[in-house]
Design a protein around this motif. Structure first.
Motif, PDB file in Angstrom:
ATOM      1  N   ILE A   4       0.861  -1.173   0.000  1.00 19.64           N
ATOM      2  CA  ILE A   4       0.000   0.000   0.000  1.00 19.64           C
ATOM      3  C   ILE A   4       0.903   1.230   0.000  1.00 19.64           C
ATOM      4  CG2 ILE A   4      -1.725   1.314   1.285  1.00 19.64           C
ATOM      5  CD1 ILE A   4      -2.693  -1.396   2.393  1.00 19.64           C
ATOM      6  N   ILE A   5       0.752   2.060  -1.011  1.00 18.96           N
ATOM      7  CA  ILE A   5       1.605   3.223  -1.163  1.00 18.96           C
ATOM      8  C   ILE A   5       0.735   4.474  -1.129  1.00 18.96           C
ATOM      9  CG2 ILE A   5       3.273   4.375  -2.657  1.00 18.96           C
ATOM     10  CD1 ILE A   5       3.855   1.561  -3.837  1.00 18.96           C
ATOM     11  N   ASP A   6       0.953   5.326  -0.127  1.00 22.65           N
ATOM     12  CA  ASP A   6       0.172   6.539   0.059  1.00 22.65           C
ATOM     13  C   ASP A   6       0.934   7.738  -0.495  1.00 22.65           C
ATOM     14  OD1 ASP A   6      -1.657   8.431   0.865  1.00 22.65           O
ATOM     15  OD2 ASP A   6      -0.973   8.446   2.946  1.00 22.65           O
ATOM     16  N   VAL A   7       0.874   7.911  -1.800  1.00 23.91           N
ATOM     17  CA  VAL A   7       1.563   9.014  -2.454  1.00 23.91           C
ATOM     18  C   VAL A   7       0.758  10.300  -2.296  1.00 23.91           C
ATOM     19  CG1 VAL A   7       2.369   9.929  -4.669  1.00 23.91           C
ATOM     20  CG2 VAL A   7       2.660   7.504  -4.140  1.00 23.91           C
ATOM     21  N   ASP A   8      -0.565  10.193  -2.414  1.00 21.35           N
ATOM     22  CA  ASP A   8      -1.439  11.362  -2.451  1.00 21.35           C
ATOM     23  C   ASP A   8      -1.208  12.323  -1.292  1.00 21.35           C
ATOM     24  OD1 ASP A   8      -2.595   9.953  -4.583  1.00 21.35           O
ATOM     25  OD2 ASP A   8      -4.052   9.024  -3.266  1.00 21.35           O
ATOM     26  N   SER A   9      -1.042  11.793  -0.092  1.00 25.16           N
ATOM     27  CA  SER A   9      -0.905  12.658   1.081  1.00 25.16           C
ATOM     28  C   SER A   9       0.452  13.344   1.154  1.00 25.16           C
ATOM     29  CB  SER A   9      -1.134  11.842   2.356  1.00 25.16           C
ATOM     30  OG  SER A   9      -0.083  10.915   2.538  1.00 25.16           O
ATOM     31  N   LYS A  10       1.380  12.946   0.326  1.00 21.48           N
ATOM     32  CA  LYS A  10       2.731  13.508   0.368  1.00 21.48           C
ATOM     33  C   LYS A  10       2.975  14.576  -0.693  1.00 21.48           C
ATOM     34  CE  LYS A  10       4.680   9.287   2.372  1.00 21.48           C
ATOM     35  NZ  LYS A  10       4.311   9.684   3.698  1.00 21.48           N
ATOM     36  N   VAL A  11       2.052  14.734  -1.618  1.00 23.98           N
ATOM     37  CA  VAL A  11       2.202  15.748  -2.664  1.00 23.98           C
ATOM     38  C   VAL A  11       1.964  17.128  -2.052  1.00 23.98           C
ATOM     39  CG1 VAL A  11       1.311  16.614  -4.860  1.00 23.98           C
ATOM     40  CG2 VAL A  11       1.465  14.152  -4.484  1.00 23.98           C
ATOM     41  N   VAL A  12       2.921  18.036  -2.256  1.00 15.24           N
ATOM     42  CA  VAL A  12       2.792  19.420  -1.808  1.00 15.24           C
ATOM     43  C   VAL A  12       3.022  20.342  -3.000  1.00 15.24           C
ATOM     44  CG1 VAL A  12       3.498  18.938   0.578  1.00 15.24           C
ATOM     45  CG2 VAL A  12       5.220  19.582  -1.085  1.00 15.24           C
ATOM     46  N   GLU A  13       2.649  21.603  -2.822  1.00 11.67           N
ATOM     47  CA  GLU A  13       2.857  22.564  -3.903  1.00 11.67           C
ATOM     48  C   GLU A  13       3.928  23.557  -3.495  1.00 11.67           C
ATOM     49  OE1 GLU A  13       0.290  25.850  -6.364  1.00 11.67           O
ATOM     50  OE2 GLU A  13      -0.648  23.912  -5.923  1.00 11.67           O
ATOM     51  N   ILE A  14       4.952  23.653  -4.338  1.00 14.29           N
ATOM     52  CA  ILE A  14       6.056  24.592  -4.143  1.00 14.29           C
ATOM     53  C   ILE A  14       6.175  25.412  -5.425  1.00 14.29           C
ATOM     54  CG2 ILE A  14       8.540  24.863  -3.735  1.00 14.29           C
ATOM     55  CD1 ILE A  14       7.281  23.573  -1.334  1.00 14.29           C
ATOM     56  N   ARG A  15       6.185  26.712  -5.288  1.00 23.30           N
ATOM     57  CA  ARG A  15       6.328  27.619  -6.452  1.00 23.30           C
ATOM     58  C   ARG A  15       5.318  27.290  -7.554  1.00 23.30           C
ATOM     59  NH1 ARG A  15      12.890  27.258  -6.852  1.00 23.30           N
ATOM     60  NH2 ARG A  15      13.257  27.599  -4.633  1.00 23.30           N
ATOM     61  N   GLY A  16       4.116  26.917  -7.149  1.00 18.36           N
ATOM     62  CA  GLY A  16       3.047  26.629  -8.102  1.00 18.36           C
ATOM     63  C   GLY A  16       3.148  25.280  -8.783  1.00 18.36           C
ATOM     64  N   THR A  17       4.036  24.417  -8.298  1.00 20.05           N
ATOM     65  CA  THR A  17       4.242  23.101  -8.906  1.00 20.05           C
ATOM     66  C   THR A  17       4.004  22.006  -7.877  1.00 20.05           C
ATOM     67  OG1 THR A  17       5.922  24.053 -10.375  1.00 20.05           O
ATOM     68  CG2 THR A  17       5.929  21.662 -10.134  1.00 20.05           C
ATOM     69  N   LYS A  18       3.307  20.964  -8.275  1.00 21.43           N
ATOM     70  CA  LYS A  18       3.088  19.807  -7.406  1.00 21.43           C
ATOM     71  C   LYS A  18       4.386  19.012  -7.346  1.00 21.43           C
ATOM     72  CE  LYS A  18      -1.434  20.417  -7.108  1.00 21.43           C
ATOM     73  NZ  LYS A  18      -1.933  21.219  -6.044  1.00 21.43           N
ATOM     74  N   VAL A  19       4.831  18.709  -6.123  1.00 15.58           N
ATOM     75  CA  VAL A  19       6.114  18.036  -5.936  1.00 15.58           C
ATOM     76  C   VAL A  19       6.041  17.038  -4.788  1.00 15.58           C
ATOM     77  CG1 VAL A  19       7.472  19.997  -6.785  1.00 15.58           C
ATOM     78  CG2 VAL A  19       6.949  19.835  -4.350  1.00 15.58           C
ATOM     79  N   LEU A  20       7.075  16.208  -4.716  1.00 16.84           N
ATOM     80  CA  LEU A  20       7.319  15.344  -3.565  1.00 16.84           C
ATOM     81  C   LEU A  20       8.692  15.709  -3.013  1.00 16.84           C
ATOM     82  CD1 LEU A  20       6.146  11.805  -4.763  1.00 16.84           C
ATOM     83  CD2 LEU A  20       5.064  13.238  -3.055  1.00 16.84           C
ATOM     84  N   LEU A  21       8.764  15.878  -1.692  1.00 15.67           N
ATOM     85  CA  LEU A  21      10.030  16.214  -1.049  1.00 15.67           C
ATOM     86  C   LEU A  21      10.953  15.007  -1.040  1.00 15.67           C
ATOM     87  CD1 LEU A  21       8.650  18.235   1.986  1.00 15.67           C
ATOM     88  CD2 LEU A  21       9.377  19.082  -0.252  1.00 15.67           C
ATOM     89  N   ASP A  22      12.261  15.267  -1.031  1.00 16.17           N
ATOM     90  CA  ASP A  22      13.241  14.174  -1.072  1.00 16.17           C
ATOM     91  C   ASP A  22      13.049  13.183   0.072  1.00 16.17           C
ATOM     92  OD1 ASP A  22      14.199  15.922   0.899  1.00 16.17           O
ATOM     93  OD2 ASP A  22      16.153  16.205  -0.037  1.00 16.17           O
ATOM     94  N   CYS A  23      12.702  13.662   1.271  1.00 12.30           N
ATOM     95  CA  CYS A  23      12.510  12.748   2.401  1.00 12.30           C
ATOM     96  C   CYS A  23      11.289  11.848   2.193  1.00 12.30           C
ATOM     97  CB  CYS A  23      12.387  13.520   3.722  1.00 12.30           C
ATOM     98  SG  CYS A  23      11.065  14.745   3.750  1.00 12.30           S
ATOM     99  N   ASP A  24      10.240  12.391   1.554  1.00  8.97           N
ATOM    100  CA  ASP A  24       9.058  11.572   1.266  1.00  8.97           C
ATOM    101  C   ASP A  24       9.314  10.588   0.138  1.00  8.97           C
ATOM    102  OD1 ASP A  24       7.465  12.666   3.279  1.00  8.97           O
ATOM    103  OD2 ASP A  24       6.780  14.303   1.998  1.00  8.97           O
ATOM    104  N   VAL A  25      10.075  11.016  -0.867  1.00  3.76           N
ATOM    105  CA  VAL A  25      10.449  10.108  -1.955  1.00  3.76           C
ATOM    106  C   VAL A  25      11.233   8.931  -1.383  1.00  3.76           C
ATOM    107  CG1 VAL A  25      11.846   9.860  -4.046  1.00  3.76           C
ATOM    108  CG2 VAL A  25      10.437  11.894  -3.737  1.00  3.76           C
ATOM    109  N   ALA A  26      12.182   9.236  -0.506  1.00  4.59           N
ATOM    110  CA  ALA A  26      12.993   8.180   0.113  1.00  4.59           C
ATOM    111  C   ALA A  26      12.104   7.217   0.896  1.00  4.59           C
ATOM    112  CB  ALA A  26      14.047   8.804   1.034  1.00  4.59           C
ATOM    113  N   SER A  27      11.185   7.769   1.668  1.00  2.00           N
ATOM    114  CA  SER A  27      10.268   6.935   2.449  1.00  2.00           C
ATOM    115  C   SER A  27       9.434   6.031   1.539  1.00  2.00           C
ATOM    116  CB  SER A  27       9.363   7.837   3.291  1.00  2.00           C
ATOM    117  OG  SER A  27       8.348   7.105   3.897  1.00  2.00           O
ATOM    118  N   LEU A  28       8.917   6.608   0.468  1.00  4.27           N
ATOM    119  CA  LEU A  28       8.095   5.829  -0.468  1.00  4.27           C
ATOM    120  C   LEU A  28       8.896   4.723  -1.151  1.00  4.27           C
ATOM    121  CD1 LEU A  28       6.110   8.767  -2.076  1.00  4.27           C
ATOM    122  CD2 LEU A  28       5.138   6.936  -0.670  1.00  4.27           C
TER     123      LEU A  28
END
Length: 177
Positions: A4-28
């Motif tokens: 089970i991979i919960d990507v949706d809750s980790k997406v944030v918006e930075i400078r108007g762009t949807k992104v995943l932070l490096d720490c969340d990418v590593a966790s995933l």
């Protein structure tokens, strides 16, 4: 039972762009953040401008303030990297493991849903009558429900969430059966 991979809750918006932070990418991906950063460092040619956003101190402080789960980053001297959709696709070509493959698929699906929701809301803004808007509002609700999935906290018998967008206010209620 699958992963089970919960990507949706980790997406944030930075400078108007949807992104995943490096720490969340590593966790995933099931690796340490330093492994993600090392992969980027060793493959700099695969990450041109627009693939990774390097957060400045103000952006880092704002994230820590707004997301309780990022409090551990408060005293980290490392510069936080935020992977755009393109950066995530490229990272997927570097990190190889069954978990990385499943995570990449989940990331692709999540970003596709976000794009579909954006298109649907854009279409909704162009419609004039309630009859034209109704199917698009229904579709928007279904996409949001799909994105949020089982992550909705249901207390007792009903949970309601409301999203206010420029062209519409969407209220969605989930009833427990």
């Amino acid at each position: 039972m699958g992963l089970i991979i919960d990507v949706d809750s980790k997406v944030v918006e930075i400078r108007g762009t949807k992104v995943l932070l490096d720490c969340d990418v590593a966790s995933l991906y099931g690796v340490e953040t330093r492994e993600v950063n090392q992969a980027v460092k060793n493959n700099q040619d695969k990450f041109p401008d627009g693939y990774i956003i390097f957060l400045d101190k103000t952006e880092k402080d704002e994230l820590i303030k707004n997301f309780d789960n990022l409090g551990s980053l408060r005293y980290s001297p490392a510069q936080i990297k935020a992977f755009t959709e393109k950066g995530l696709y490229m990272l997927a070509t570097i990190l190889k493991s069954p978990q990385a493959t499943q995570t990449t698929l989940a990331i692709i699906e999540t970003f596709a849903k976000i794009r579909e929701l954006t298109r649907t809301v854009g279409e909704l803004a162009k419609k004039a009558t309630k009859e034209e808007k109704e199917p698009l509002m229904q579709k928007s609700g279904e996409i949001i429900s799909d994105i949020l999935g089982d992550s909705l906290n249901i207390s007792e018998t009903e949970t309601t969430f409301e999203i206010n967008l420029a062209v519409m206010s969407l209220k969605h209620t989930v009833k427990k059966r």
